[in-house]
Write an enzyme that holds these catalytic residues in place. Structure first.
Site, PDB file in Angstrom:
ATOM      1  N   ASP A  44      -7.455   9.998 -43.450  1.00  9.21           N
ATOM      2  CA  ASP A  44      -7.239  11.368 -43.010  1.00  9.21           C
ATOM      3  C   ASP A  44      -8.191  11.605 -41.824  1.00  9.21           C
ATOM      4  OD1 ASP A  44      -6.290  13.888 -42.708  1.00  9.21           O
ATOM      5  OD2 ASP A  44      -6.608  14.530 -44.766  1.00  9.21           O
TER       6      ASP A  44
HETATM    7  C1  BGC Z   1      -5.076  16.923 -42.882  1.00 11.02           C
HETATM    8  C2  BGC Z   1      -3.877  16.009 -42.984  1.00 11.02           C
HETATM    9  C3  BGC Z   1      -3.174  15.928 -41.653  1.00 11.02           C
HETATM   10  C4  BGC Z   1      -4.154  15.482 -40.590  1.00 11.02           C
HETATM   11  C5  BGC Z   1      -3.527  15.331 -39.218  1.00 11.02           C
HETATM   12  C6  BGC Z   1      -5.955  16.593 -41.690  1.00 11.02           C
HETATM   13  O1  BGC Z   1      -6.915  17.563 -41.496  1.00 11.02           O
HETATM   14  O2  BGC Z   1      -5.814  16.849 -44.078  1.00 11.02           O
HETATM   15  O3  BGC Z   1      -3.009  16.470 -43.987  1.00 11.02           O
HETATM   16  O4  BGC Z   1      -2.081  15.071 -41.735  1.00 11.02           O
HETATM   17  O5  BGC Z   1      -5.186  16.430 -40.516  1.00 11.02           O
HETATM   18  O6  BGC Z   1      -3.169  16.516 -38.679  1.00 11.02           O
END
Ligand code: BGC
Length: 743
Positions: A287
């Protein structure tokens, strides 16, 4: 003609459901191509494939900064996210395939969570439709739109089970139930990935957030997760597995720790379970900077070590952390990671680039005409309206206040009655608020007087008097209230899960006028609204329905569509009950309102305000006593269970005056196990349309695995003994048949 296309789309989706019932497997011939390419790559170029950066797409549009163009040019960045629309993607892809040594195309990822341009209900809301084909279709339309706008990878589905409505991210998942969560995870993966990766209406799916992110302590985002392995495997893990087995090409790690180790550095999760137990062959991405955050978690001293821990655990791609880019070479020199690990990670990424067909045509997702024809097409809007109305849950309908009558004078009150900006909810892709239909828009042509009454937040009550005057003058009040879209989603946990501001006060004042008050809720989480439940005449839970929200809500208000949504998550009476969920254990002192010394509160009942699986209709349904048949494997003297050992039959009757759909739900309970078992667990449902007076006999088949569980020694399987099989219209309204399984 349009109708035909729509029906065709539905039919196609129906067929899609049966495909891909196994983990992603590289297509024949791909590995040879990948190996040939890997043989030509430098270490830096390989590490570049393991690197994912965001562009600086802002609310005013994209910009192409030289900085990341240079990273692409040098091969340091092999993948981008937050870059979409054909023109933008084409230019970045051009740099990759025309200005780099090996011309390796980029992956383009984006959070396409519930629609790209045509916005569908937020996932939690969509889960309320209990219609897997509709959910698959919604994901497929999202994919087709995204893939027409340059994208080839979505960061979805989010399959985190959660029981805590304080957690902002409950809006992104399918709610509290493991079995339903699995089926929805499969439907969404099938929808996103379509018939075949590489088709121009399909994108790579990314199962997230692996694992158990939804169990954040106290519902506070990013917080610690701690639970027994038994509960982890039983309640939280299955939807990730279901998504992987449905063919999901990629998996995203979560921000939280599991058993003391952050998920991004957790070899047990990423290698032992994901790859070894489940046979996952796609790639794992972190993530957003979750690799770097392991320094804060305190399991490694610095970012270089974070990279080593991640690669050794099984992470292939670093999202936005730039750790692999900055440190992996040095780690390799020091023997902290192995060349073959870097090769294998690059191999996994490159495979999927081949699978998508990007080496044959890097611009295959960049076709202006397709983009124009696909985005927000009439068919997509129509499908969105259909899925949206299916997602609405009727929570209360006293005195048959709904549906509204055409000759009624309606006072349309509330800050969300004509507010486009909130309707697309959080994680709204490239959706435009301006494309949304509000409730006021949906009720055009009706006799409506509209007054806002108050804001979503704040203490200003100066609008109450005008709202009350409109109510007194009307036959019925429709009050559209709720949260702001950004009150749920990432980093949006709440300690109070009531209606914000003075909205509840406004509704209670409206109720005092004596007019019927229909409350239309818009929110991203279960809300604690006992006062409203008691005083309002009717309540519709509409979540954030997206582009077609107002039309879908008007379909239900008017009775054009008879609501059939069922809650995918329990609604608590107060935040103090949280977590409250239906599939709990019985305890040694189960709830008894007459005995203090049982598992209960002294100031509140145990039951939620509205339970899992609950939802009303404009008609009523009755159930016969269910019957069950137990079968054993043929010729098996030891009476071992057959593959599908139990069938349950029940007759459902529409006992009301209008046609309607019932969601008949099947729950099971193992009465005595080698370990405690939940008081009930969903194991099947059927959605059935019945004319007034009509009856249908439904047959449910339980497979051995539906009756199995992690036994005392943590092996999965069934145990002989008595089981209660329960069928009904909600988790708390069932009829039971008891069966005995022999050894
Ligand atoms: C979130 C994810 C997301 C990623 C990219 C993160 O902060 O937890 O769910 O896919 O950002 O945008």
């Amino acid at each position: 003609m349009k109708k035909l296309t729509y029906l065709f789309l539905l039919f196609q989706m129906f067929l899609l459901g049966s495909l891909n019932a196994q983990p992603y497997k590289p297509s024949p011939g791909i590995d040879a191509k990948v190996n040939a390419l890997l043989a030509k790559m430098t270490l830096d170029e390989k590490i570049g494939q393991l690197t994912l950066y965001t562009t600086d797409w802002g609310s005013t549009g994209p910009t192409i900064r030289e900085g990341y163009k240079n990273d692409i040019r040098s091969g340091a960045c092999g993948n981008l996210f937050n870059s979409h629309t054909v023109g933008f993607v084409r230019e970045l892809q051009r740099v990759a395939v025309e200005e780099t040594r090996l011309k390796i195309p980029l992956l383009f990822g984006f959070d396409v969570i519930h629609g790209y341009k045509t916005i569908f209900p937020i996932p939690l809301g969509e889960a309320a439709c209990w219609d897997l084909e509709a959910i698959e279709l919604s994901a497929h339309i999202a994919a087709a739109e995204a893939a027409s706008a340059g994208l080839n990878w979505t960061f979805a589905p989010m399959v985190d089970i959660t029981r805590d409505p304080r957690w902002g991210r409950v809006m992104e998942g399918a709610g509290e139930d493991t079995w339903l969560g699995c089926r929805i995870a499969e439907a969404r993966v099938h929808g996103f990935q379509g018939k075949k990766l590489g088709n121009t209406d399909a994108v790579l799916a990314c199962v997230k957030h692996y694992a158990a992110y939804g169990a954040a302590t106290a519902g506070r985002d990013y917080n610690t997760v701690d639970m027994s392995e038994r509960f982890f495997r039983e309640y939280y893990l299955p939807p990730y597995k279901a998504a992987v087995q449905a063919g999901a090409a990629t998996v995203m790690t979560s921000f939280n720790e599991y058993d003391g180790v952050p998920a991004t550095g957790n070899k047990y999760l990423l290698t032992n379970i994901l790859r070894n137990e489940w046979g996952f062959k796609g790639f794992v991405v972190t993530d957003y900077t979750s690799m770097n955050e392991m320094v804060n978690h305190g399991v490694i001293a610095d970012e270089k070590e974070a990279g080593e821990l991640s690669l050794n655990a099984g992470v292939d791609m670093d999202m936005q952390g730039s750790i692999y880019q900055r440190f992996l070479k040095q780690s390799l020199k020091q023997g902290k990671v192995l060349q073959k690990q870097i090769d294998e990670a690059a191999r996994r990424v490159l495979r999927l680039k081949f699978e998508l067909g990007l080496f044959d045509d890097p611009y295959k997702f960049c076709n202006e005409e397709r983009q124009k024809a696909t985005l927000l097409s009439a068919d997509h809007r129509k499908a969105a309206r259909d899925v949206s109305r299916k997602s609405i849950v009727l929570l209360k309908n006293d005195k048959n206040a709904l549906p509204l009558q055409r000759n009624q004078k309606i006072a349309l009150i509330g800050p969300l009655a004509d507010n486009k900006s909130e309707l697309i909810g959080n994680w709204n892709g490239a959706g435009n608020a301006d494309d949304c239909i509000t409730v006021a828009g949906g009720l055009q042509g009706w006799n409506v007087t509209q007054v806002k009454g108050c804001d979503i937040e704040g203490t200003d009550k100066s609008g109450f008097e005008a709202a009350l005057a409109a109510a007194r003058n009307a036959d019925v009040v429709v009050a559209v209230v709720g949260e702001k879209a950004m009150m749920s989603g990432e980093a949006a946990s709440r300690t109070e899960i009531t209606l914000p501001g003075v909205q509840e006060e406004l509704i209670l004042e409206l109720c005092k006028t004596g007019k019927p008050v229909v409350v239309v809720l818009m929110n991203g989480r279960p809300l604690a609204i006992p006062q409203i439940a008691q005083n309002a005449t009717a309540i519709l839970e509409t979540w954030w329905l997206g582009t077609e929200a107002g039309n879908a809500i008007a379909d239900v208000l008017s009775g054009t569509y008879n609501p059939a949504g069922r809650l995918p998550m329990s609604f608590p009476r107060s935040v103090g009950q949280v977590p409250v969920f239906y599939n709990e254990r019985n305890t040694g002192r189960p709830y008894n309102p007459d005995s203090k010394w049982t598992s209960r509160y002294i100031d509140e009942v145990n039951a939620p305000l509205y339970p899992f699986g609950f939802g009303l209709s404009y008609t009523t349904f009755s159930y016969s006593q269910p019957t069950a048949t137990v079968t054993y494997a043929a010729n098996d003297a030891s009476k071992r269970f057959a593959k599908s050992p139990v069938t349950v039959q029940v007759t459902v009757t529409n006992s009301g005056k209008v046609a309607g759909e019932e969601v008949a739900q099947l729950y099971v309970r193992d009465l005595v196990g080698s370990v405690t078992r939940p008081v009930r667990e969903l194991k099947g449902f059927q959605k059935v349309m019945l004319q007034p007076g009509e009856s249908k006999t439904l047959t449910f088949t339980l497979k051995s695995e539906d009756l199995g569980f992690y036994r005392r020694n943590m092996t999965f399987g069934t145990e002989p003994g008595e089981y209660d099989l329960m069928v009904g219209g909600s988790s708390q309204d069932v009829k039971t048949v008891r069966v005995r399984l022999e050894k």
